[in-house]
Write a protein that holds these residues in place. Structure first.
Motif, PDB file in Angstrom:
ATOM      1  N   CYS A  70      86.306  -3.041 -27.578  1.00 20.08           N
ATOM      2  CA  CYS A  70      87.574  -3.145 -27.692  1.00 20.08           C
ATOM      3  C   CYS A  70      88.048  -4.082 -26.716  1.00 20.08           C
ATOM      4  O   CYS A  70      87.379  -4.574 -25.830  1.00 20.08           O
ATOM      5  CB  CYS A  70      88.441  -1.724 -27.373  1.00 20.08           C
ATOM      6  SG  CYS A  70      87.877  -1.071 -25.749  1.00 20.08           S
ATOM      7  N   GLY A  71      89.568  -4.421 -27.013  1.00 21.27           N
ATOM      8  CA  GLY A  71      90.063  -5.450 -25.879  1.00 21.27           C
ATOM      9  C   GLY A  71      90.178  -4.784 -24.590  1.00 21.27           C
ATOM     10  O   GLY A  71      89.729  -5.614 -23.768  1.00 21.27           O
ATOM     11  N   SER A  72      90.148  -3.600 -24.460  1.00 23.92           N
ATOM     12  CA  SER A  72      90.004  -3.211 -22.813  1.00 23.92           C
ATOM     13  C   SER A  72      88.851  -3.099 -22.364  1.00 23.92           C
ATOM     14  O   SER A  72      88.710  -3.657 -21.148  1.00 23.92           O
ATOM     15  CB  SER A  72      90.433  -1.441 -23.000  1.00 23.92           C
ATOM     16  OG  SER A  72      91.783  -1.463 -23.588  1.00 23.92           O
ATOM     17  N   ASP A  75      88.477  -6.725 -21.291  1.00 16.83           N
ATOM     18  CA  ASP A  75      89.317  -6.875 -20.036  1.00 16.83           C
ATOM     19  C   ASP A  75      88.629  -6.640 -18.880  1.00 16.83           C
ATOM     20  O   ASP A  75      88.504  -7.302 -17.902  1.00 16.83           O
ATOM     21  CB  ASP A  75      90.703  -6.574 -20.100  1.00 16.83           C
ATOM     22  CG  ASP A  75      91.784  -7.291 -20.837  1.00 16.83           C
ATOM     23  OD1 ASP A  75      91.739  -8.671 -20.712  1.00 16.83           O
ATOM     24  OD2 ASP A  75      92.576  -6.564 -21.697  1.00 16.83           O
ATOM     25  N   ALA A 104      94.798  -2.505 -19.059  1.00 14.78           N
ATOM     26  CA  ALA A 104      93.326  -2.633 -19.258  1.00 14.78           C
ATOM     27  C   ALA A 104      93.059  -3.790 -17.938  1.00 14.78           C
ATOM     28  O   ALA A 104      91.878  -3.958 -17.541  1.00 14.78           O
ATOM     29  CB  ALA A 104      92.779  -3.446 -20.653  1.00 14.78           C
ATOM     30  N   MET A 150      97.804 -12.924 -18.647  1.00 13.74           N
ATOM     31  CA  MET A 150      97.937 -12.650 -20.021  1.00 13.74           C
ATOM     32  C   MET A 150      98.453 -13.848 -20.873  1.00 13.74           C
ATOM     33  O   MET A 150      99.510 -14.346 -20.453  1.00 13.74           O
ATOM     34  CB  MET A 150      98.465 -11.540 -20.429  1.00 13.74           C
ATOM     35  CG  MET A 150     100.054 -11.234 -20.374  1.00 13.74           C
ATOM     36  SD  MET A 150     100.475  -9.662 -20.314  1.00 13.74           S
ATOM     37  CE  MET A 150      99.922  -8.797 -21.483  1.00 13.74           C
ATOM     38  N   ALA A 152     100.036 -13.761 -24.285  1.00 17.39           N
ATOM     39  CA  ALA A 152     101.425 -13.177 -24.669  1.00 17.39           C
ATOM     40  C   ALA A 152     101.403 -11.724 -24.411  1.00 17.39           C
ATOM     41  O   ALA A 152     100.470 -10.822 -24.487  1.00 17.39           O
ATOM     42  CB  ALA A 152     101.371 -13.311 -26.148  1.00 17.39           C
ATOM     43  N   ASN A 154     102.364  -7.803 -24.553  1.00 20.05           N
ATOM     44  CA  ASN A 154     102.478  -6.885 -25.608  1.00 20.05           C
ATOM     45  C   ASN A 154     103.828  -6.234 -25.682  1.00 20.05           C
ATOM     46  O   ASN A 154     104.403  -5.789 -26.782  1.00 20.05           O
ATOM     47  CB  ASN A 154     101.288  -5.779 -25.548  1.00 20.05           C
ATOM     48  CG  ASN A 154     101.153  -5.205 -24.030  1.00 20.05           C
ATOM     49  OD1 ASN A 154     101.001  -6.133 -23.044  1.00 20.05           O
ATOM     50  ND2 ASN A 154     101.239  -4.094 -23.861  1.00 20.05           N
ATOM     51  N   ASP A 179      94.192 -12.312 -21.136  1.00 16.73           N
ATOM     52  CA  ASP A 179      93.908 -11.565 -22.128  1.00 16.73           C
ATOM     53  C   ASP A 179      94.810 -11.830 -23.337  1.00 16.73           C
ATOM     54  O   ASP A 179      96.075 -12.096 -23.191  1.00 16.73           O
ATOM     55  CB  ASP A 179      94.839 -10.109 -21.355  1.00 16.73           C
ATOM     56  CG  ASP A 179      95.033  -8.890 -22.385  1.00 16.73           C
ATOM     57  OD1 ASP A 179      94.971  -9.122 -23.537  1.00 16.73           O
ATOM     58  OD2 ASP A 179      95.434  -7.865 -22.084  1.00 16.73           O
ATOM     59  N   VAL A 181      94.629 -10.603 -26.298  1.00 15.51           N
ATOM     60  CA  VAL A 181      94.491  -9.511 -27.353  1.00 15.51           C
ATOM     61  C   VAL A 181      95.836  -9.469 -28.295  1.00 15.51           C
ATOM     62  O   VAL A 181      95.671  -9.439 -29.664  1.00 15.51           O
ATOM     63  CB  VAL A 181      94.573  -8.090 -26.724  1.00 15.51           C
ATOM     64  CG1 VAL A 181      94.382  -7.066 -27.956  1.00 15.51           C
ATOM     65  CG2 VAL A 181      92.963  -7.957 -25.855  1.00 15.51           C
ATOM     66  N   GLN A 182      96.845  -9.772 -27.837  1.00 15.60           N
ATOM     67  CA  GLN A 182      98.150  -9.754 -28.307  1.00 15.60           C
ATOM     68  C   GLN A 182      98.470 -11.134 -29.070  1.00 15.60           C
ATOM     69  O   GLN A 182      99.047 -11.265 -30.219  1.00 15.60           O
ATOM     70  CB  GLN A 182      99.408  -9.310 -27.476  1.00 15.60           C
ATOM     71  CG  GLN A 182     100.654  -8.585 -28.238  1.00 15.60           C
ATOM     72  CD  GLN A 182     100.394  -7.495 -28.965  1.00 15.60           C
ATOM     73  OE1 GLN A 182     100.607  -7.378 -30.223  1.00 15.60           O
ATOM     74  NE2 GLN A 182      99.791  -6.474 -28.424  1.00 15.60           N
ATOM     75  N   GLY A 202      90.929  -8.238 -29.214  1.00 17.41           N
ATOM     76  CA  GLY A 202      90.594  -7.145 -29.754  1.00 17.41           C
ATOM     77  C   GLY A 202      90.990  -7.017 -31.377  1.00 17.41           C
ATOM     78  O   GLY A 202      92.126  -7.280 -31.730  1.00 17.41           O
ATOM     79  N   HIS A 204      91.941  -4.735 -33.695  1.00 15.67           N
ATOM     80  CA  HIS A 204      92.761  -4.170 -34.566  1.00 15.67           C
ATOM     81  C   HIS A 204      94.146  -4.542 -34.387  1.00 15.67           C
ATOM     82  O   HIS A 204      95.128  -4.142 -35.021  1.00 15.67           O
ATOM     83  CB  HIS A 204      92.768  -2.823 -33.998  1.00 15.67           C
ATOM     84  CG  HIS A 204      93.204  -2.389 -32.776  1.00 15.67           C
ATOM     85  ND1 HIS A 204      94.536  -1.676 -32.594  1.00 15.67           N
ATOM     86  CD2 HIS A 204      92.703  -2.559 -31.398  1.00 15.67           C
ATOM     87  CE1 HIS A 204      94.699  -1.502 -31.151  1.00 15.67           C
ATOM     88  NE2 HIS A 204      93.864  -1.842 -30.559  1.00 15.67           N
ATOM     89  N   LYS A 205      94.236  -5.695 -33.466  1.00 15.18           N
ATOM     90  CA  LYS A 205      95.620  -6.257 -33.114  1.00 15.18           C
ATOM     91  C   LYS A 205      95.687  -7.574 -34.298  1.00 15.18           C
ATOM     92  O   LYS A 205      97.002  -7.923 -34.440  1.00 15.18           O
ATOM     93  CB  LYS A 205      96.027  -6.769 -31.918  1.00 15.18           C
ATOM     94  CG  LYS A 205      95.831  -5.828 -30.844  1.00 15.18           C
ATOM     95  CD  LYS A 205      96.905  -4.605 -30.852  1.00 15.18           C
ATOM     96  CE  LYS A 205      96.725  -3.566 -29.598  1.00 15.18           C
ATOM     97  NZ  LYS A 205      96.956  -4.064 -28.410  1.00 15.18           N
TER      98      LYS A 205
HETATM   99  C1  LIG Z   1      96.289  -3.533 -27.319  1.00 11.13           C
HETATM  100  C2  LIG Z   1      96.150  -4.440 -26.141  1.00 11.13           C
HETATM  101  C3  LIG Z   1      95.038  -4.324 -25.134  1.00 11.13           C
HETATM  102  C4  LIG Z   1      94.117  -3.305 -25.428  1.00 11.13           C
HETATM  103  O1  LIG Z   1      93.163  -3.356 -26.646  1.00 11.13           O
HETATM  104  P1  LIG Z   1      92.327  -2.344 -27.218  1.00 11.13           P
HETATM  105  O2  LIG Z   1      91.469  -2.844 -28.363  1.00 11.13           O
HETATM  106  O3  LIG Z   1      93.296  -1.154 -27.763  1.00 11.13           O
HETATM  107  O4  LIG Z   1      91.469  -1.720 -26.242  1.00 11.13           O
HETATM  108  C5  LIG Z   1      95.030  -5.031 -24.178  1.00 11.13           C
HETATM  109  N1  LIG Z   1      95.858  -6.103 -23.772  1.00 11.13           N
HETATM  110  C6  LIG Z   1      96.876  -6.332 -24.578  1.00 11.13           C
HETATM  111  C7  LIG Z   1      97.723  -7.474 -24.329  1.00 11.13           C
HETATM  112  C8  LIG Z   1      97.053  -5.476 -25.657  1.00 11.13           C
HETATM  113  O5  LIG Z   1      98.065  -5.793 -26.736  1.00 11.13           O
END
Ligand SMILES: *Cc1c(COP(=O)(O)O)cnc(C)c1O
Length: 387
Positions: A70-72, A75, A104, A150, A152, A154, A179, A181-182, A202, A204-205
């Motif tokens: 996952c994204g977490s 990180d 994270a 980061m 962007a 979240n 990061d 992820v977003q 990550g 799922h985003k």
């Molecule tokens: C959702 C998110 C995460 C965590 O990602 P997961 O895949 O849900 O663990 C980390 N950083 C940002 C900015 C996020 O939006």
């Protein structure tokens, strides 16, 4: 009545094309890529094909991509792995992060401070939650182990000047983690243009499955593994590969990259319509995050004297799924660290609302949302006054 989903920053549904790509790997092609036989070879081909797909979008070499859960986790591996390697290799123990990072990153940095004796320092941010690259320059030390800012945000959608910050770190020879992820759904993720050493993603985003992520690690970046065991992922992340999810992540990222401009063109007018109307029609409201330099699908606000959680519940009953910020904070009565870091008072920060749009969002949904929201805010303020 159909519920309307306006919380795409929390998660997105799996794109039908992504699901199609994943399905064979649950059953027919179920092999373990570490096995020597044909089943294993087929799984390995899918794994390495996915790695190449991700690398292509990131403009990196395939062996600079590590798949995670996952994204977490990405990180965690970036921050903990870089901090512990820098300490081991050059006695560095200073960590520099922004005060608006996802938990994270921020909780991992605090963990390194509490349990490993690292010195954690926070960069200042402006009222939009953005980091000024010159502030990074001022705070870099020889003993800085890693910098994390980061791409962007979240909660408030603001975009940071990552390329400039990365260039400053590069010049001083300090690893730079972002990061993304977003960000990955809507912003370019070319690691060369962005001067990045470590980048978390990550799936799922961006319409991929939950439970899979990736970390870009620039060749030569000192990093220690966090999850030890088998030699998977170049020894950087043990554990049997989740091939269907990895295949799904690669397909989702490729689609996001190919369709980026089309998706932005669809969402930007809707996002702008929400921001314009809300600020015009709801008194004592403020936009949070940067007014222009923000994610194309992201609108976020604070309303003075409104309980944000109460607003979320009324919206849900009325058929709209929104958020007050990071999904991980639901049920937490404390105001968000991010909103306090951008200088909002407690009473404003408790009244936050995040509306994030996605592929399925229609103009009609936005109009009906905008007809509903002002009345609900007024209703809560009315209760507050009469009680
Ligand atoms: C959702 C998110 C995460 C965590 O990602 P997961 O895949 O849900 O663990 C980390 N950083 C940002 C900015 C996020 O939006």
């Amino acid at each position: 009545m159909d519920k309307i989903y306006l919380d795409y920053a929390a998660t997105t549904p799996v794109h039908p094309r992504v699901l199609d790509a994943m399905l064979p790997y649950f059953s027919q092609n179920f092999g373990n890529p570490s096995s020597v036989h044909t089943f294993g070879q087929q799984a390995e081909a899918a794994l390495e094909g996915s790695r190449e797909k991700v690398a292509e979008v990131l403009n990196s070499a395939p062996d600079e991509i590590i798949f995670t859960s996952c994204g977490s986790e990405s990180d965690n591996l970036a921050l903990r792995g870089a901090a512990l390697a820098a300490r081991q290799e050059r006695g560095a123990n200073h960590i520099l992060i922004s005060p608006v990072e996802h938990h994270a990153v921020s909780n991992t940095a605090q963990h390194l401070e509490r349990l490993f004796g690292c010195k954690l320092e926070y960069l200042p941010v402006d009222q939009h939650g953005c980091v000024d690259p010159t502030e990074v320059s001022k705070r870099l030390r020889q003993e800085t182990a890693v910098v994390s800012v980061m791409y962007a945000n979240n909660e408030i959608g603001s975009i940071n000047p990552i390329a400039e910050i990365g260039a400053i770190c590069r010049e001083r020879g300090i690893p730079f983690h972002t990061d993304a992820v977003q960000a990955a759904a809507y912003l370019p993720v070319d690691v060369e243009q962005l001067n990045i050493d470590l980048m978390a993603l990550g799936a799922h985003k961006f319409y991929g499955p939950k439970g899979v992520g990736a970390l870009y690690i620039r060749r030569g970046t000192p990093l220690l593994p966090v999850l030890t065991g088998g030699g998977q992922e170049f020894g950087m992340r043990a554990g049997t590969h989740n091939i269907p999810y990895i295949v799904g992540m690669a397909e989702a990222l490729k689609l996001a990259d190919q369709e980026r401009q089309v998706r932005i063109d669809h969402l930007l007018p809707l996002r702008n319509r929400i921001i314009g109307r809300v600020l015009e029609e709801i008194q004592d409201s403020q936009l949070t995050g940067h007014p222009l330099n923000r994610l194309s699908n992201h609108a976020s606000f604070v309303f003075e004297g409104v309980d944000g959680n109460e607003l979320l519940m009324l919206l849900d009953v009325a058929g709209y799924a929104c958020s007050s910020g990071s999904a991980c904070k639901t049920g937490d009565p404390e105001p968000s660290d991010v909103l306090l870091a951008i200088g909002l008072s407690r009473s404003w920060a408790l009244g936050s609302l995040r509306v994030t749009l996605g592929l399925e969002t229609t103009p009609g949904q936005i109009e009906s949302f905008l007809e509903t929201l002002p009345g609900l805010v007024q209703q809560i303020r009315g209760f507050a006054e009469s009680s």
